[in-house]
Design a protein around this motif. Structure first.
Motif, PDB file in Angstrom:
ATOM      1  N   ASN A 230       0.693  -1.032  -0.062  1.00  0.00           N
ATOM      2  CA  ASN A 230       0.224  -0.115   0.280  1.00  0.00           C
ATOM      3  C   ASN A 230       1.290   1.305  -0.190  1.00  0.00           C
ATOM      4  N   SER A 231       2.438   0.868   1.123  1.00  0.00           N
ATOM      5  CA  SER A 231       2.664   2.744   0.879  1.00  0.00           C
ATOM      6  C   SER A 231       3.451   2.825  -0.436  1.00  0.00           C
ATOM      7  N   ARG A 232       3.830   1.547  -1.274  1.00  0.00           N
ATOM      8  CA  ARG A 232       4.227   2.011  -2.185  1.00  0.00           C
ATOM      9  C   ARG A 232       3.452   1.940  -3.309  1.00  0.00           C
ATOM     10  N   SER A 233       2.394   2.001  -3.440  1.00  0.00           N
ATOM     11  CA  SER A 233       1.181   2.210  -4.349  1.00  0.00           C
ATOM     12  C   SER A 233       1.321   3.622  -4.687  1.00  0.00           C
ATOM     13  N   GLU A 234       1.312   4.071  -3.272  1.00  0.00           N
ATOM     14  CA  GLU A 234       0.781   5.484  -3.766  1.00  0.00           C
ATOM     15  C   GLU A 234       1.941   6.378  -4.652  1.00  0.00           C
ATOM     16  N   GLN A 235       3.045   5.597  -5.176  1.00  0.00           N
ATOM     17  CA  GLN A 235       4.079   6.078  -5.853  1.00  0.00           C
ATOM     18  C   GLN A 235       4.886   5.458  -6.860  1.00  0.00           C
ATOM     19  N   GLN A 236       5.559   4.634  -6.281  1.00  0.00           N
ATOM     20  CA  GLN A 236       6.895   3.373  -7.217  1.00  0.00           C
ATOM     21  C   GLN A 236       5.583   2.664  -7.942  1.00  0.00           C
ATOM     22  N   LEU A 237       4.329   1.638  -7.336  1.00  0.00           N
ATOM     23  CA  LEU A 237       3.451   1.111  -7.972  1.00  0.00           C
ATOM     24  C   LEU A 237       2.742   1.974  -9.563  1.00  0.00           C
ATOM     25  N   VAL A 238       2.511   2.853  -8.687  1.00  0.00           N
ATOM     26  CA  VAL A 238       1.229   3.775  -9.847  1.00  0.00           C
ATOM     27  C   VAL A 238       2.626   3.972 -11.146  1.00  0.00           C
ATOM     28  N   ALA A 239       3.777   4.826 -10.753  1.00  0.00           N
ATOM     29  CA  ALA A 239       4.788   5.141 -11.858  1.00  0.00           C
ATOM     30  C   ALA A 239       4.831   3.239 -13.035  1.00  0.00           C
ATOM     31  N   LEU A 240       4.900   2.839 -11.946  1.00  0.00           N
ATOM     32  CA  LEU A 240       5.684   1.367 -12.857  1.00  0.00           C
ATOM     33  C   LEU A 240       4.530   1.414 -13.721  1.00  0.00           C
ATOM     34  N   ALA A 241       2.706   1.088 -13.160  1.00  0.00           N
ATOM     35  CA  ALA A 241       2.009   0.197 -14.048  1.00  0.00           C
ATOM     36  C   ALA A 241       1.573   1.394 -14.742  1.00  0.00           C
ATOM     37  N   ALA A 242       1.962   3.041 -15.094  1.00  0.00           N
ATOM     38  CA  ALA A 242       1.708   3.346 -16.108  1.00  0.00           C
ATOM     39  C   ALA A 242       2.785   3.862 -17.206  1.00  0.00           C
ATOM     40  N   ARG A 243       3.644   3.029 -16.357  1.00  0.00           N
ATOM     41  CA  ARG A 243       4.752   2.808 -17.345  1.00  0.00           C
ATOM     42  C   ARG A 243       4.773   1.986 -18.893  1.00  0.00           C
ATOM     43  N   HIS A 244       4.146   0.795 -18.208  1.00  0.00           N
ATOM     44  CA  HIS A 244       4.160  -0.494 -18.476  1.00  0.00           C
ATOM     45  C   HIS A 244       2.204  -0.539 -18.731  1.00  0.00           C
ATOM     46  N   ALA A 245       1.608   0.669 -19.111  1.00  0.00           N
ATOM     47  CA  ALA A 245       0.113   0.795 -19.574  1.00  0.00           C
ATOM     48  C   ALA A 245      -0.756  -0.780 -19.006  1.00  0.00           C
ATOM     49  N   VAL A 246      -0.750  -0.808 -17.840  1.00  0.00           N
ATOM     50  CA  VAL A 246      -1.217  -2.183 -17.240  1.00  0.00           C
ATOM     51  C   VAL A 246      -2.601  -1.370 -16.088  1.00  0.00           C
ATOM     52  N   PRO A 247      -3.815  -1.749 -16.629  1.00  0.00           N
ATOM     53  CA  PRO A 247      -5.046  -1.314 -15.875  1.00  0.00           C
ATOM     54  C   PRO A 247      -4.616  -1.972 -14.638  1.00  0.00           C
ATOM     55  N   THR A 248      -4.401  -0.938 -12.974  1.00  0.00           N
ATOM     56  CA  THR A 248      -5.114  -1.797 -12.125  1.00  0.00           C
ATOM     57  C   THR A 248      -5.918  -0.987 -11.014  1.00  0.00           C
ATOM     58  N   ILE A 249      -5.935  -1.735 -10.464  1.00  0.00           N
ATOM     59  CA  ILE A 249      -6.352  -1.170  -9.110  1.00  0.00           C
ATOM     60  C   ILE A 249      -6.005  -1.675  -7.610  1.00  0.00           C
ATOM     61  N   TYR A 250      -6.276  -0.813  -6.769  1.00  0.00           N
ATOM     62  CA  TYR A 250      -5.394  -0.260  -5.460  1.00  0.00           C
ATOM     63  C   TYR A 250      -6.699  -0.611  -4.069  1.00  0.00           C
ATOM     64  N   ASN A 251      -6.103  -0.676  -3.082  1.00  0.00           N
ATOM     65  CA  ASN A 251      -6.795  -0.708  -2.151  1.00  0.00           C
ATOM     66  C   ASN A 251      -7.669   0.799  -1.522  1.00  0.00           C
ATOM     67  N   TYR A 252      -6.709   1.889  -1.282  1.00  0.00           N
ATOM     68  CA  TYR A 252      -7.099   2.509  -1.022  1.00  0.00           C
ATOM     69  C   TYR A 252      -7.133   3.871  -1.973  1.00  0.00           C
ATOM     70  N   ARG A 253      -7.559   5.233  -2.052  1.00  0.00           N
ATOM     71  CA  ARG A 253      -7.807   6.326  -2.760  1.00  0.00           C
ATOM     72  C   ARG A 253      -6.248   6.880  -2.652  1.00  0.00           C
ATOM     73  N   GLU A 254      -5.608   6.959  -1.485  1.00  0.00           N
ATOM     74  CA  GLU A 254      -4.439   7.756  -2.103  1.00  0.00           C
ATOM     75  C   GLU A 254      -3.523   7.109  -3.160  1.00  0.00           C
ATOM     76  N   SER A 255      -3.808   6.210  -3.462  1.00  0.00           N
ATOM     77  CA  SER A 255      -3.424   5.296  -5.066  1.00  0.00           C
ATOM     78  C   SER A 255      -3.899   6.211  -6.231  1.00  0.00           C
ATOM     79  N   VAL A 256      -4.978   6.240  -6.402  1.00  0.00           N
ATOM     80  CA  VAL A 256      -5.764   6.762  -7.111  1.00  0.00           C
ATOM     81  C   VAL A 256      -5.410   8.182  -7.216  1.00  0.00           C
TER      82      VAL A 256
END
Length: 328
Positions: A230-256
């Motif tokens: 969750n902590s990495r979702s808020e920045q690192q995972l969001v950036a990697l998902a965007a780079r690889h254009a992978v639609p991703t669903i997270y646990n908390y609004r902070e990631s969105v």
């Protein structure tokens, strides 16, 4: 020594001794030990929510309560030593916020009160005897993240209706990983989807995990419930998902709000606030055994339309209508 000098000396000694005696009679400031698997760098807003809960109960950090912070920074193997240190310091209460903190705290002490914030079923996982009458030295807030994992797959399928293969990212060191994986596998079978499980337990795993993700070519990714993820979702995972254009669903609004596609889960901020409220209650006298476990029932669906457009997706209008927040 003259009588006047003796009286003056005695009076001066009493003036010095009185504040020391008065201070000795003052009650010691209670100390809360806060144990969490995240990093302090990405948890400031959560600490603010915990302090807010304490304030609602009449406690202000630095004035009538102190907090000893223990952050594992994703290294869950360090947490038993951190909990043992808090026990040695004889803190008044341990705030074990986010799995696996409650399990570590429970193993460390059976006497110090523990307020937990957990996505696990606290009864099934042996933290309490029942929700209404916890018994023992633990009570707290259940954020029911585990039962929402399968629902995230269903919601993501509405945004990617042609998906045939989904992937799920889990932290194998989290005690909930096995249960969450089982729930999502059952949901995938019901929806006729293939599911690929990917593991990450530290920052070094992410690049390799996404390299594997590209090879597997799934249509979408679900991020499992875990403090480190969750902590990495808020920045690192969001950036990697965007780079690889992978639609991703997270646990908390902070990631969105950080640019992720969508999230579905309880309010993490509200969970930490409620834990602070319960901590303040226990500091005033009630025992954990007598305080029912609270359910953080506020569940949020958040969608980022900018990310939807970037990924070339279309969100069905009924799903937009069900969203609690739409970021444009």
């Amino acid at each position: 020594m003259k009588r006047r000098e003796f009286i003056t000396l005695l009076g001066g000694a009493a003036a010095v001794a009185w504040p020391l005696s008065a201070r000795a009679q003052q009650p010691a400031m209670p100390v809360i030990g806060l144990l969490n698997g995240r990093s302090i760098d990405d948890a400031a807003y959560l600490v603010a929510a915990f302090r807010q809960g304490l304030n609602e109960g009449g406690y202000v950090e630095g004035q009538n309560v102190a907090i000893e912070y223990r952050w594992a920074d994703g290294h869950y193997d360090r947490m038993p030593a951190m909990a043992a240190d808090l026990v040695r310091r004889q803190v008044a209460l341990i705030a074990a916020l986010g799995d696996p903190s409650p399990f570590v705290a429970k193993a460390a002490t059976a006497t110090i009160p523990i307020v937990f914030l957990s996505g696990s079923d606290p009864v099934r996982r042996g933290m309490v005897m029942s929700l209404n009458r916890p018994g023992g030295n633990m009570t707290g807030v259940s954020v029911v993240t585990g039962v929402l994992v399968a629902k995230r797959m269903q919601l993501l399928r509405e945004v990617v209706p042609t998906a045939a293969v989904f992937a799920m990212l889990v932290n194998p060191n989290n005690p909930n990983a096995e249960t969450d994986t089982k729930d999502v596998k059952e949901a995938a079978q019901t929806l006729g989807l293939q599911l690929r499980i990917l593991n990450a337990s530290n920052d070094r795993d992410f690049d390799a995990m996404f390299a594997t993700l590209v090879q597997l070519r799934p249509s979408a990714l679900i991020v499992g419930s875990d403090p480190f993820l969750n902590s990495r979702s808020e920045q690192q995972l969001v950036a990697l998902a965007a780079r690889h254009a992978v639609p991703t669903i997270y646990n908390y609004r902070e990631s969105v709000t950080a640019g992720g596609l969508m999230s579905y889960g309880t309010s993490l901020v509200d969970g930490w606030r409620l834990a602070g409220v319960y901590a303040s209650k226990i500091l005033t006298g009630p025992k954990p055994a007598d305080l029912p476990v609270q359910n953080a029932v506020k569940v949020e669906l958040v969608i980022n339309l900018n990310t939807v457009k970037t990924l070339g997706l279309t969100v069905p209008l009924p799903l937009l209508g069900r969203a609690d927040e739409v970021i444009e």
